[in-house]
Scaffold this active site. Structure first.
Site, PDB file in Angstrom:
ATOM      1  N   ASP A  55      -1.530  -1.091   6.070  1.00 30.51           N
ATOM      2  CA  ASP A  55      -1.755  -0.644   7.447  1.00 30.51           C
ATOM      3  C   ASP A  55      -3.178  -0.194   7.739  1.00 30.51           C
ATOM      4  O   ASP A  55      -3.511   0.095   8.880  1.00 30.51           O
ATOM      5  CB  ASP A  55      -0.811   0.516   7.773  1.00 30.51           C
ATOM      6  CG  ASP A  55      -1.238   1.823   7.102  1.00 30.51           C
ATOM      7  OD1 ASP A  55      -1.762   1.758   5.959  1.00 30.51           O
ATOM      8  OD2 ASP A  55      -1.061   2.892   7.710  1.00 30.51           O
ATOM      9  N   ASP A  93       0.862  -1.173   0.000  1.00 29.20           N
ATOM     10  CA  ASP A  93       0.000   0.000   0.000  1.00 29.20           C
ATOM     11  C   ASP A  93       0.908   1.235   0.000  1.00 29.20           C
ATOM     12  O   ASP A  93       2.084   1.146   0.363  1.00 29.20           O
ATOM     13  CB  ASP A  93      -0.883  -0.038   1.248  1.00 29.20           C
ATOM     14  CG  ASP A  93      -1.736   1.204   1.376  1.00 29.20           C
ATOM     15  OD1 ASP A  93      -2.349   1.604   0.377  1.00 29.20           O
ATOM     16  OD2 ASP A  93      -1.769   1.780   2.476  1.00 29.20           O
ATOM     17  N   ASP A 134      -7.044  -2.174   3.740  1.00 35.84           N
ATOM     18  CA  ASP A 134      -6.068  -3.174   3.310  1.00 35.84           C
ATOM     19  C   ASP A 134      -6.381  -4.570   3.855  1.00 35.84           C
ATOM     20  O   ASP A 134      -5.782  -5.552   3.407  1.00 35.84           O
ATOM     21  CB  ASP A 134      -4.656  -2.779   3.776  1.00 35.84           C
ATOM     22  CG  ASP A 134      -4.188  -1.482   3.152  1.00 35.84           C
ATOM     23  OD1 ASP A 134      -4.463  -1.269   1.962  1.00 35.84           O
ATOM     24  OD2 ASP A 134      -3.559  -0.670   3.861  1.00 35.84           O
TER      25      ASP A 134
END
Length: 833
Positions: free
Chosen positions: A721, A522, A725
């Site tokens: 995080d 990410d 996600d």
């Protein structure tokens, strides 16, 4: 559960369970192994629910007694879904488990060896003194230890490691039996070796018949008192139909003793060729010395195994014993750590350990968090900074407000997670399980064949040689080394990771990480700091920069988006007066609208500007330029007129470029998966040298993108995080969560990086390779040892080389095999990461 809470969770929330369920993953209720239902070895339906299994063995165990594997956890802190409880009765104390079979859990000290009833606590089970357990029908039976595993016979160990642990009762009992057995066995051994002494002095003092009777008297307590735990465990293996090493030991020692007993009491039953001076050669020395050597092996193994919990004990030792509490009247006093409450103000002087997780209220200093994060650089702390329990304060004094205490602190939850991971099972153990299922019956068969062959075709005395070789086969073939090969390496490897800021949730993640060839990351909070800051304010004609900023901040007051926080903070830093907005409305995927200072306003992307007929044609080039620099651009419209643009940037973490370089060097293909615009994501990717970018992805689509990569045959690790996600983290073969992220992300991941530093992935990969290499070494040692030693013990080398293995040497070799596996696993403590 609040998304702002950064500590590690103790259990899955309903939200996480739904996310995990959406990925199609399941957990074997017998061994707690994570698996894909599409590739399960079997399934079963119970009470309307479908359960999947990693092997037919687990499926059969579940179908025989589903309630045993679906019972509720004993305590709230002891949550580990779908594992075995060996007893539903609770004495309110410690949970015990088997090192080789973590699905076995027991909260009582076993059963009475005479009647089989569960032992009950004597006196107050909640007292601080050591609790003893006795049988209701046989009060003379008293124990202070948790018994043994019904599958493999190994002594159960406390599932939760504490610094207050006293001496290991199993070790103390084995040691006492060993020393008494050694004292009684030495004379037996000397008498048996009498023929080898020059001049045979013992034969002048005692006849062979007398020596047999002396050996009988001395060997009996060794076999039946010192070796009694082995016979109890062997009988338990028969009852539970789980033959193990103690089955073989009991058969071997028992055969040698019973043969010798008959030879001593009734020598006339044996053919004349067996008798010398009216007596028959006996093997009391074999029975006694083998028992003592096995006791010695158990002692050494227990001591070695205790070292595998060293990482947890070192973590527990970090916590201070007291805290200095500041009262409302400003007086201060030292209190025990368990008296600290959430909200208490605590004074932390220079050089002291922080007693709780909290927020700095007053003072400036640095704290050393290396013992938790593995990072040596001290962290700067000022009012508003978060601090972690057990970190060491630097040269400045701090006043903190406790936010998490006791079992809720990051340190306590790290210890909890490490303990759970150490008891989890790696997929490679399926091979061991399949072999172990047939190993003991095969050894017994080989022993019987050896006895038969030597009895018919062996050299004289045939029966004696047949017995010795059959016993040697039983003794030397120890499946314990095979069973310990994987769990010992997992325990040490998981502990080693915890000491370096790498929290491994389960053994499967540790095993698979080494095989990953693709790392999906990410952007926000993973590659970047996750703390956007105001980077640009450019007004259109007729507006000033300050007007643009304060009006935008007024609109964003009603938003919880991180970009909104950056705009508001920028306005506050310039001391601008931020007006209040009315009729606030968030437009999904576009921005926000409202009325501010009596004017209609909108802040968002180009699509939102089009909805309000604001002309931004002349700004396209500048917008693309800012995006090319990695900024997220927001446009402001006032009363249908374009008023200006605001650029917000999220700084790349200082450690990210080095992390990308290390991960590339480790052979990983790195893909950025983000909901940001393609232009902004491409700009960040160019700076970092990322291989591929998948941008403008909605949260629900991230898991689908992972599936696409997996369908190409890739082994995918995903690092993220945020809540968005979580589905992707659960879908990936290995999910890696940032310790600075949300609880849901960490619950969905198999590995958590405490500091949120991607460089730790490279360290985790080295740890994964080192641990799996160690497991393969252990399995090689165990397999090769057994495949080589069993035929030799059966006597296959005798016709060519005249080599036979005495059962005494077989017992020493058997102990050595287990010790070699445990010792090899302990080498992981020194692995360079």
């Amino acid at each position: 559960m609040q998304s702002s809470d950064k500590t590690l969770p103790e259990r899955h929330t309903d939200q996480t369970a739904e996310l995990l369920l959406a990925t199609g993953k399941s957990t074997d209720p017998v061994c707690a192994m994570s698996l894909d239902p599409l590739h399960a070895a079997g399934s079963a339906v119970h009470d309307g629910g479908t359960y999947y299994f990693c092997s037919k063995s687990c499926q059969q165990k579940f179908q025989a007694n589903p309630k045993r594997y679906l019972g509720p956890p004993t305590t709230e802190q002891d949550v580990m879904p779908q594992t075995v409880e060996a007893s539903s009765q609770s004495t309110g104390g410690t949970i015990y488990t088997c090192p080789m079979h973590p699905e076995i859990r027991q909260d009582h000290p076993g059963t009475c060896p005479k009647c089989g009833m569960t032992l009950e606590p004597v006196g107050d089970a909640t007292a601080a003194t050591k609790v003893e357990y006795s049988c209701p029908m046989h009060p003379q039976i008293v124990r202070d230890q948790p018994g043994s595993c019904p599958i493999c016979g190994m002594a159960l160990e406390p599932r939760t490691v504490t610094l207050a642990e006293g001496p290991n009762p199993e070790l103390a009992a084995m040691s006492r039996r060993f020393w008494i057995g050694l004292a009684l066995s030495l004379p037996v051994f000397i008498l048996a070796m009498g023929d080898m002494l020059p001049g045979k002095p013992l034969h002048r003092l005692l006849s062979m018949t007398a020596m047999n009777w002396v050996q009988l008297v001395l060997a009996t307590p060794v076999v039946f008192w010192c070796g009694w735990p082995f016979f109890v465990r062997a009988w338990s293996s028969v009852i539970h139909r789980s033959p193990n090493m103690f089955t073989l030991i009991a058969l071997g020692v028992g055969s040698a003793y019973l043969y010798s007993l008959v030879a001593t009491v009734a020598p006339e039953l044996f053919p004349a060729g067996f008798r010398v001076g009216g007596a028959v050669m006996t093997y009391f020395d074999t029975a006694a010395v083998v028992t003592v050597l096995i006791l010695l092996g158990q002692i050494l193994e227990l001591k070695a195994r205790s070292q595998t919990s060293g990482a947890i004990k070192r973590l527990l030792g970090l916590a201070p014993k007291t805290a200095r509490r500041v009262r409302a009247d400003k007086t201060e006093d030292d209190v025990a750590l368990d008296q600290v409450q959430v909200g208490d103000l605590l004074r932390v002087r220079p050089g002291e350990k922080l007693p709780a997780d909290g927020i700095v209220v007053e003072g400036r200093s640095t704290t050393d968090e290396s013992m938790i994060s593995g990072e040596p650089t001290p962290a700067e702390k000022e009012p508003g900074s978060k601090v972690v329990a057990a970190s060491v304060n630097g040269s400045g004094g701090l006043l903190i407000r406790a936010e998490k205490v006791g079992a809720d602190t990051l340190l306590a939850q790290i210890v909890h997670m490490v303990g759970e991971a150490q008891r989890s099972r790696a997929p490679i153990e399926r091979v061991v399980d399949r072999v172990a299922r047939y190993f003991v019956p095969a050894v017994v068969l080989i022993s019987l064949l050896s006895f038969a062959v030597w009895s018919i075709w062996g050299s004289e005395p045939k029966l004696a040689h047949a017995l010795v070789n059959a016993v040697a086969v039983l003794i030397i073939a120890c499946p314990c080394a095979l069973g310990l090969a994987t769990p010992m390496a997992i325990m040490v490897g998981v502990g080693r990771g915890a000491e370096n800021g790498i929290l491994i949730k389960n053994a499967e993640a540790l095993e698979v990480l080494q095989r990953a060839d693709t790392l999906v990351v990410d952007k926000t909070g993973t590659l970047t700091e996750g703390k956007p800051h105001l980077a640009a304010v450019e007004p259109a004609n007729g507006f000033t920069a300050d007007d643009i900023l304060r009006l935008a901040a007024g609109l964003e007051r009603g938003s919880e988006h991180p970009l909104a926080a950056a705009i508001i903070k920028g306005a506050e830093e310039k001391h601008l007066s931020i007006p209040a907005a009315q009729d606030f409305q968030s437009v999904t995927g576009k921005g926000v609208i409202g009325t501010i200072e009596g004017r209609k306003a909108a802040l968002g992307n180009a699509a939102l500007m089009g909805d309000h007929s604001a002309n931004i044609a002349g700004m396209q080039a500048r917008i693309e330029e800012l995006r090319g620099e990695g900024q997220t651009v927001m446009l402001l419209e006032i009363d249908g007129r374009f008023a200006g643009l605001i650029g917000v940037a999220d700084r790349i973490k200082d450690t990210t470029p080095e992390a990308i370089r290390l991960l590339h060097a480790d052979g990983l293909r790195i893909i950025m998966l983000t909901g940001d615009s393609k232009r902004t994501a491409d700009a960040v990717a160019r700076k970092l040298g990322i291989d591929e970018v998948i941008a403008e992805v909605l949260p629900g689509q991230k898991g689908e993108e992972i599936k696409k990569l997996q369908s190409e045959g890739r082994v995918v690790a995903m690092a993220g995080d945020g809540i968005n996600d979580a589905p992707a983290l659960a879908q990936a073969q290995v999910g890696i969560a940032m310790g600075s992220g949300t609880d849901v992300a960490m619950e969905s991941a198999g590995i958590t990086l405490v500091k949120g530093d991607l460089r730790a992935i490279a360290r985790a990969r080295r740890l994964s390779r080192a641990t799996m290499g160690n497991i393969r070494q252990n399995l090689f040692l165990a397999f090769v040892y057994n495949f080589a030693s069993v035929p030799v013990a059966a006597g296959v080398l005798y016709p060519i080389f005249g080599i036979l293995i005495n059962p005494i040497w077989a017992s020493a070799a058997m102990s050595l095999s287990s010790l070699s596996v445990v010792g090899n696993a302990l080498r992981l403590r020194r692995a360079k990461l």
